[in-house]
Design an enzyme around this catalytic site. Structure first.
Site, short mmCIF file in Angstrom:
data_model
loop_
_atom_site.label_atom_id
_atom_site.label_comp_id
_atom_site.label_asym_id
_atom_site.label_seq_id
_atom_site.Cartn_x
_atom_site.Cartn_y
_atom_site.Cartn_z
N LYS A 150 0.83 -1.21 0.00
CA LYS A 150 0.00 0.00 0.00
C LYS A 150 0.87 1.26 0.00
O LYS A 150 0.61 2.19 -0.77
CB LYS A 150 -0.93 -0.03 1.22
CG LYS A 150 -1.87 1.15 1.33
CD LYS A 150 -3.12 0.81 2.11
CE LYS A 150 -2.89 0.72 3.60
NZ LYS A 150 -2.68 2.03 4.25
N SER A 151 1.88 1.29 0.85
CA SER A 151 2.72 2.50 0.93
C SER A 151 3.40 2.77 -0.41
O SER A 151 3.46 3.91 -0.87
CB SER A 151 3.80 2.31 2.00
OG SER A 151 3.21 2.24 3.27
N ARG A 191 2.80 5.96 -3.29
CA ARG A 191 3.93 6.79 -3.72
C ARG A 191 4.18 6.65 -5.23
O ARG A 191 4.63 7.60 -5.88
CB ARG A 191 5.18 6.40 -2.90
CG ARG A 191 5.08 6.89 -1.44
CD ARG A 191 5.99 6.11 -0.53
NE ARG A 191 6.09 6.63 0.82
CZ ARG A 191 5.22 6.38 1.81
NH1 ARG A 191 4.14 5.62 1.58
NH2 ARG A 191 5.41 6.87 3.03
N GLY A 247 -5.36 7.82 5.57
CA GLY A 247 -4.45 8.78 6.19
C GLY A 247 -3.21 9.02 5.34
O GLY A 247 -2.70 10.14 5.27
N SER A 263 6.84 9.10 12.43
CA SER A 263 5.78 8.95 11.42
C SER A 263 6.35 9.11 10.02
O SER A 263 6.83 10.18 9.65
CB SER A 263 4.67 9.98 11.66
OG SER A 263 3.86 10.07 10.50
N ASP A 301 1.80 -1.22 11.93
CA ASP A 301 0.47 -1.63 11.48
C ASP A 301 0.15 -3.08 11.84
O ASP A 301 -0.97 -3.54 11.58
CB ASP A 301 0.35 -1.46 9.96
CG ASP A 301 0.33 0.00 9.54
OD1 ASP A 301 -0.05 0.86 10.38
OD2 ASP A 301 0.69 0.30 8.39
N ARG A 306 -6.63 1.54 18.09
CA ARG A 306 -6.43 0.09 17.96
C ARG A 306 -6.15 -0.61 19.28
O ARG A 306 -6.30 -1.84 19.36
CB ARG A 306 -5.29 -0.18 16.95
CG ARG A 306 -5.73 0.12 15.53
CD ARG A 306 -4.67 -0.16 14.48
NE ARG A 306 -5.27 -0.01 13.16
CZ ARG A 306 -4.58 0.15 12.03
NH1 ARG A 306 -3.26 0.18 12.06
NH2 ARG A 306 -5.20 0.26 10.88
C1 S3P Z 1 2.42 4.83 6.27
C2 S3P Z 1 2.94 5.19 7.49
C3 S3P Z 1 2.39 4.73 8.77
C4 S3P Z 1 1.45 3.54 8.61
C5 S3P Z 1 0.51 3.72 7.46
C6 S3P Z 1 1.28 3.91 6.16
C7 S3P Z 1 3.06 5.33 5.04
O1 S3P Z 1 1.64 5.80 9.36
O2 S3P Z 1 0.72 3.33 9.80
O3 S3P Z 1 -0.34 2.60 7.33
O4 S3P Z 1 2.77 4.80 3.94
O5 S3P Z 1 3.86 6.27 5.14
P1 S3P Z 1 2.32 6.86 10.37
O6 S3P Z 1 3.19 7.77 9.57
O7 S3P Z 1 1.14 7.61 10.97
O8 S3P Z 1 3.05 6.06 11.39
#
Ligand code: S3P
Length: 446
Positions: free
Chosen positions: A28-29, A33, A101, A174, A326, A357
């Site tokens: 997903k990350s 990107r 998010g 983060s 996560d 969570r």
């Molecule tokens: C992510 C960073 C993490 C993770 C989220 C994906 C990312 O969040 O929990 O699922 O892709 O950069 P945080 O930056 O709030 O830790």
């Protein structure tokens, strides 16, 4: 987006072992990107193995609204025609971030250094999550914000060009905040610096470099220091997205817990900033073997062979939290069936994910018959020594609070339970892992 999907309750019950081979969808990350950087590179970026989950589709829709073309080919390869750094267009409507998010915080960074104004909206879960953590550094760079009370969505962002390069020390570990600042730095003259006292996932750094940005990563006084040279020209790329370790995690734990299981999960990304869960489970006695370690898209990848194991509770070192942030919901499930006590701490960030969570998992596991103590920054779980949890009582169901990972973690608990676990809503699973239920069924019938 998930907020418009009707709730989809489901009962997950025990049955056959997990065997054969499964392949989890793209990371997903990295998928988010790929689309963002592709949209900022002038020309065509092609993406193979993109995660086609609602969160990533929200990012794709937002980049389209700002002038890029993002389309799926008949062969499943995605094509992104980017506009170039600095050339995004004013979106004509609010950017609907759904449940995501990552889309929200990273795109706030992208927009902040463009001369455009964007309204960000999201579902009930996303609208509770703190955005002050990105508003602060992006305001220092010159962007202005009108946010809802508490620094939440909906919010209006007025970007600025030229923006001011800053040096920013992350107050929370983060990757989203780090990435927001680096992405804002892309269209900012001069050097934007992020100081990261605790390392987090480094996909942004790897991919920005891959697209040709000038980015230096060093260490000063024990902290990671990332320097991003602005007004970058990004070169389009061919990207292959590895499988998501955070999705693989559910199958790894299910195979460890269900007697008779022997499952191979193919193509799992093992970037060290992501893969700590597998080490923690091995420390608990989990039989997880790496087969055919290789590189895919600049990231380490392997197939994981996982066999049913007798797990023992442990004290999880808080230092590993960012590398498995996560994965705690599903680790809690493993702990609930282990022998002895598992103690976790340093998990304050879990309270501001798609749901709180810690509370959500404490309540869900307790309802299913586990022994859980909720503390301020972690859970302490007394394992059942391999006995299946009884499951949810008749007429009761666990509450997932629009959180895909609570739904999947409790689905795993359900397949390892005596009488089954009822989950109030599986619709949010589509945000990150639309094929989860089909893959689970296939692993149980192989
Ligand atoms: C992510 C960073 C993490 C993770 C989220 C994906 C990312 O969040 O929990 O699922 O892709 O950069 P945080 O930056 O709030 O830790």
């Amino acid at each position: 987006m998930s907020h418009s999907n009707p709730p989809s309750p489901k009962r997950f019950t025990s049955g056959s072992a997990l065997t054969g081979r499964v392949r989890v969808p793209g990371d997903k990350s990295i998928s988010h990107r790929s689309i963002m950087l592709g949209a900022l590179a002038a020309g065509e970026t092609r993406v193979t193995g993109l995660l086609e989950g609602e969160d990533v589709l929200a990012t794709a829709a937002a980049m389209r609204a700002m002038g890029a073309s993002v389309e799926r080919g008949d062969d499943g390869v995605w094509s992104v025609h980017g506009v170039g750094v600095g050339s995004l267009l004013q979106p004509q409507q609010a950017l609907d971030m759904g449940n995501s998010g990552t889309s929200t915080r990273l795109l706030m960074g992208v927009v902040a250094s463009h001369p455009i104004t964007a309204m960000f909206t999201g579902d009930a879960s996303l609208s509770k999550r703190p955005m002050g953590r990105v508003i602060d550094p992006l305001s220092q760079m010159g962007a202005t914000f009108e946010a809802s009370p508490g620094g939440t969505l909906p919010l209006m962002l007025r970007g600025i060009s030229p923006a001011v390069p800053i040096t920013y020390r992350l107050p929370v570990a983060s990757a989203q905040v780090k990435s927001a600042v680096l992405l804002a730095g892309l269209n900012t003259a001069g050097v934007t610096t992020v100081i990261e006292p605790v390392p987090t996932r480094d996909h942004s750094e790897r991919m920005l470099r891959g697209f040709g940005a000038q980015l230096e990563v060093g260490e000063e006084d024990g902290a990671r220091v990332i320097r991003m040279h602005g007004e970058a020209d990004l070169t389009p790329q061919d990207i292959v997205v590895p499988g998501d370790p955070s999705s693989a995690a559910f199958f790894v734990v299910a195979a460890l817990l269900v007697p008779g299981s022997d499952l191979v999960i193919e193509n799992v990304g093992l970037n060290p900033t992501r893969a700590a869960l597998f080490d923690v489970l091995r420390d608990m006695g989990g039989r997880i073997e790496e087969l055919d370690r290789r590189e895919v898209g600049g990231e380490p990848v392997a197939d994981l062979r996982v066999r049913h194991s007798v797990l023992t509770g442990i004290e999880v070192d808080p230092a590993v939290v960012p590398a498995m942030v996560d994965e705690f919901p599903v680790l809690f499930v493993a702990a609930a069936l282990a022998q002895g006590t598992t103690t976790t701490s340093g998990l304050d960030e879990l309270r501001v994910k798609e749901s709180d969570r810690l509370t959500a998992m404490a309540n869900a596991l307790t309802l299913a018959g586990a022994k859980v103590e909720e503390r301020e920054d972690g859970l302490v779980i007394e394992g059942s020594a391999g006995d299946p949890l009884p499951g949810t009582p008749e007429d009761a169901e666990v509450t997932t609070h629009l959180d895909h990972r609570i739904a999947m973690a409790m689905a795993v608990a359900g397949v390892a339970s005596r009488y089954g676990i009822a989950v109030d809503d599986t619709a949010p699973i589509a945000t990150s892992f639309p094929t989860f239920e089909a893959l689970l069924a296939s692993a149980r019938s192989a």
